[in-house]
Design an enzyme around this catalytic site. Sequence first.
Site, PDB file in Angstrom:
ATOM      1  N   HIS A  92       9.536  42.158 -35.481  1.00 47.40           N
ATOM      2  CA  HIS A  92       8.991  43.519 -35.501  1.00 47.40           C
ATOM      3  C   HIS A  92       9.736  44.446 -36.448  1.00 47.40           C
ATOM      4  O   HIS A  92       9.246  45.516 -36.777  1.00 47.40           O
ATOM      5  CB  HIS A  92       9.008  44.099 -34.084  1.00 47.40           C
TER       6      HIS A  92
ATOM      7  N   ASP B  62      11.473  51.049 -41.768  1.00 48.72           N
ATOM      8  CA  ASP B  62      10.779  50.821 -40.505  1.00 48.72           C
ATOM      9  C   ASP B  62       9.955  49.557 -40.673  1.00 48.72           C
ATOM     10  O   ASP B  62       9.288  49.397 -41.699  1.00 48.72           O
ATOM     11  CB  ASP B  62       9.847  52.014 -40.222  1.00 48.72           C
TER      12      ASP B  62
HETATM   13  C1  GDG Z   1       9.688  48.374 -33.522  1.00 45.49           C
HETATM   14  C2  GDG Z   1       9.928  48.563 -35.017  1.00 45.49           C
HETATM   15  C3  GDG Z   1       7.455  48.496 -35.361  1.00 45.49           C
HETATM   16  C4  GDG Z   1       7.388  57.411 -28.884  1.00 45.49           C
HETATM   17  N1  GDG Z   1       7.758  58.503 -28.211  1.00 45.49           N
HETATM   18  C5  GDG Z   1       7.107  58.470 -27.044  1.00 45.49           C
HETATM   19  C6  GDG Z   1       6.330  57.327 -27.012  1.00 45.49           C
HETATM   20  N2  GDG Z   1       6.534  56.679 -28.165  1.00 45.49           N
HETATM   21  C7  GDG Z   1       5.864  55.427 -28.562  1.00 45.49           C
HETATM   22  C8  GDG Z   1       4.937  55.658 -29.725  1.00 45.49           C
HETATM   23  C9  GDG Z   1       4.883  54.270 -30.345  1.00 45.49           C
HETATM   24  C10 GDG Z   1       6.257  53.690 -30.013  1.00 45.49           C
HETATM   25  O1  GDG Z   1       6.819  54.497 -29.000  1.00 45.49           O
HETATM   26  C11 GDG Z   1       7.183  53.682 -31.210  1.00 45.49           C
HETATM   27  O2  GDG Z   1       6.789  52.672 -32.066  1.00 45.49           O
HETATM   28  P1  GDG Z   1       7.387  52.501 -33.537  1.00 45.49           P
HETATM   29  O3  GDG Z   1       6.582  51.504 -34.270  1.00 45.49           O
HETATM   30  O4  GDG Z   1       7.337  53.816 -34.218  1.00 45.49           O
HETATM   31  O5  GDG Z   1       8.947  52.086 -33.413  1.00 45.49           O
HETATM   32  P2  GDG Z   1       9.947  51.070 -32.579  1.00 45.49           P
HETATM   33  O6  GDG Z   1       9.916  51.344 -31.141  1.00 45.49           O
HETATM   34  O7  GDG Z   1      11.258  51.205 -33.216  1.00 45.49           O
HETATM   35  O8  GDG Z   1       9.395  49.575 -32.793  1.00 45.49           O
HETATM   36  C12 GDG Z   1       8.743  49.261 -35.651  1.00 45.49           C
HETATM   37  C13 GDG Z   1       7.323  48.205 -33.886  1.00 45.49           C
HETATM   38  O9  GDG Z   1       8.492  47.559 -33.386  1.00 45.49           O
HETATM   39  C14 GDG Z   1       6.125  47.301 -33.612  1.00 45.49           C
HETATM   40  O10 GDG Z   1       6.244  46.067 -34.232  1.00 45.49           O
HETATM   41  O11 GDG Z   1       6.372  49.282 -35.775  1.00 45.49           O
HETATM   42  O12 GDG Z   1       8.930  49.368 -37.031  1.00 45.49           O
HETATM   43  O13 GDG Z   1      11.124  49.307 -35.238  1.00 45.49           O
HETATM   44  O14 GDG Z   1       3.897  53.496 -29.758  1.00 45.49           O
HETATM   45  O15 GDG Z   1       3.715  56.118 -29.253  1.00 45.49           O
HETATM   46  N3  GDG Z   1       5.533  57.029 -25.974  1.00 45.49           N
HETATM   47  C15 GDG Z   1       5.509  57.879 -24.912  1.00 45.49           C
HETATM   48  N4  GDG Z   1       6.271  58.989 -24.892  1.00 45.49           N
HETATM   49  C16 GDG Z   1       7.067  59.342 -25.909  1.00 45.49           C
HETATM   50  O16 GDG Z   1       7.742  60.354 -25.858  1.00 45.49           O
HETATM   51  N5  GDG Z   1       4.715  57.591 -23.875  1.00 45.49           N
END
Ligand code: GDG
Length: 723
Positions: A163, A370
């Site tokens: 990821h 990212d």
């Molecule tokens: C890893 C990789 C890759 C965020 N704040 C809240 C909340 N979120 C949710 C968002 C989104 C998720 O968290 C964050 O996803 P990301 O993709 O931005 O980042 P990582 O968690 O670091 O994930 C990344 C991912 O894996 C998938 O392969 O994209 O690059 O680092 O879904 O909506 N959700 C809630 N409250 C919040 O305050 N409910």
Amino acid sequence: MSKTIIVSNRLPVKITEKEGEYLLNPSEGGLATGLGSIYRQGYNIWIGWPGLDVNEEAQPIIKEQLSEINLMPVYLTQEEINNYYEGFSNEVLWPVFHYMSVYARYEQIYWDFYYQVNNKFRDAILQVAEPGDVIWIHDYQLLLLPGMVRAALPDVAIGYFQHIPFPSFELFRLIPWRVELLEGMLGADLLGFHTFDDSHHFLNAVTRLLPVNASANVVLMNDRAVVAETFPMGIDNNKFELLSSDPEVLKQLDSLRENFQHTHMVLSIDRLDYSKGIIQRLQAFELFLQMYPEYIEKVVLYMIVVPSRDTVPQYKELREAIDMLAGGINARFRTMNWHPVNYFYRSFPVETLSALYNFANVALVTPMRDGMNLVSKEYIASRTNNTGVLILSEMAGASKELIDALIVNPNNIGAIARSLYEALNMPEEEQARRMKPMRQVVSKFNISHWVKLFMTRLQEVKQMQLSMLARRMSMEMQKRIQRDYKAAARRAIFLDYDGTLVGFQRNIDMASPDPELYELLKELSDDPVNQVVMISGRKHETMELWLGHMNLDLIAEHGAWQKQKGAEWQKLSGLTDQWKQDIAPILETFTDRTPGSFIEEKSFSLVWHYRKVESGLGELRANELMNTLRYFTSDIGLQILPGDKVIETKNMEINKGKATLAWMQDREFDFKLAIGDDYTDEDIFKALPNDAVTIKVGSQVSAARYYLRNYQEVRAFLRSLIS
Ligand code: GDG
């Protein structure tokens, strides 16, 4: 019945303890939703750490509760969490894979625990896995696991998805345990990455660090073809589209409208992490207010930072720096009824996120690195009326798909500030023109599409391995060939030399036959029933020197020269080598530019060798040379043959297939055998009739019926025929 086993560091569940009672809350993250269609069915199961330190008495109870929703816990001690998770995963792999290697701490104890915990996951898998199952392992905390499972269950299908980014080789090589990590990953059959660059970097690291063969995106681990491919992960777009009209969301949207009546909103959402570019984003916003003071009181940066790892010193410092900077901007620009930065250090329910996605005019997503970044896709999916502008960092995997966003370099705060201005002034038609295609991408490449693609590809890879296995010469096939061999009255045996009877040497003149090979060839050719033909691309002078005294027929330079045993060498008539005058200067230019390369001249061919050239550079120059030669040779009857670290240019009329047919003319054989390892031997395989035994050395795609692994196996096979 076979089942699917999902494995990730964390289980998709939140467990909370209240007065000795444990409460389970299934999580609604994107991955959990996407894989929900799999793990909730039948005997399928998801294995992972439940996310809290559970005391021993409670462990069986929780395990029982989890098994009702097809989850299986791997319990970790505090020490394991500290060293495997916080330590190796987050203080070695995370910073290096996100190009922040200065933050990495290569502690031996971290590695020891990383190994130990991966083993613990392996044990959990082995408790439930059976032959025929499909195992899908997720992310960088479990890089050793595919290899560990492979060792215990050699035939099981294993997929791995990463990821986070896979860094360039120059970064990856810094890790002291780099070889072990790659070997662990290659236990999988299919490795998935978000972007082409990630899979390319992975393959590059593999070929630089391990003694394996790789062509295009397939790596050969002994007989197993391992495939590395790009699968950009999507989101549950339906969920975000539907949320946009959810009553709770609409209610929150109303209050946002009321609170920010005359103000544009720029939205920023991330977990607290130095890879997310939060500091630079704040600096860019400050610069924006300075450059465009007309936006004072007209715009807010709504910034949610979700708490994460803030006991680790670097994260604590980052948090303090964000506090300072956000406070500083507010102190500098705020007015009686306006705060430029609305900063929250906590998480919110998904309904609040949806309301914000729907309300914000601009989403500002500027990570330093990212893997994908799902927030950017969630913003797009939420914009059902096709308005809104996404500003997206070119360092996020998502930027490869969301190409209609305003793409920025996250280090260029001037460019971010200008993009903010552009976004806030973008006409609605332009917003829609950009938003529509992005919404299509997010909708089509959604999370279930991603799961389906990955699972289908994993099955295909397994099928490909099986068909390769079917061609791999088994003992049974060998026995059948031995019987036919014994029964035959006249046998023709065609043998290629380099790579087939001897191994690959760095120095081409070092590959002369060893005593064992001489002995084998002597015994083979002493049998009066056998006619043994050595058919090689080598110079006839070399073949004469090494094999001229043997009881063999020799074909050299792909057929340009032939020698019946005991007779003189004959040159194929009607060939010209005039073309060499034109081609030699080109090869010389390349040799002058490429240290380690050299030219070999044969009667009717010129060969450019790059086996001693720095890896990478050799392949690059070889490509360039191929293109140049193609241009010059197209109309003068020449053929260009790319081989193992060589590019050979030769007269079109010469090839091993034609030479084989010419040699066979007017002769009858009831047993025909051909063994060869490279591209040029394919012509022999194709020229021989269907009843011939054709054997490829190495398991690349081939017209041959069987394959053997290497020259040692060829020798053993020939020996079995004569014994
Ligand atoms: C890893 C990789 C890759 C965020 N704040 C809240 C909340 N979120 C949710 C968002 C989104 C998720 O968290 C964050 O996803 P990301 O993709 O931005 O980042 P990582 O968690 O670091 O994930 C990344 C991912 O894996 C998938 O392969 O994209 O690059 O680092 O879904 O909506 N959700 C809630 N409250 C919040 O305050 N409910």
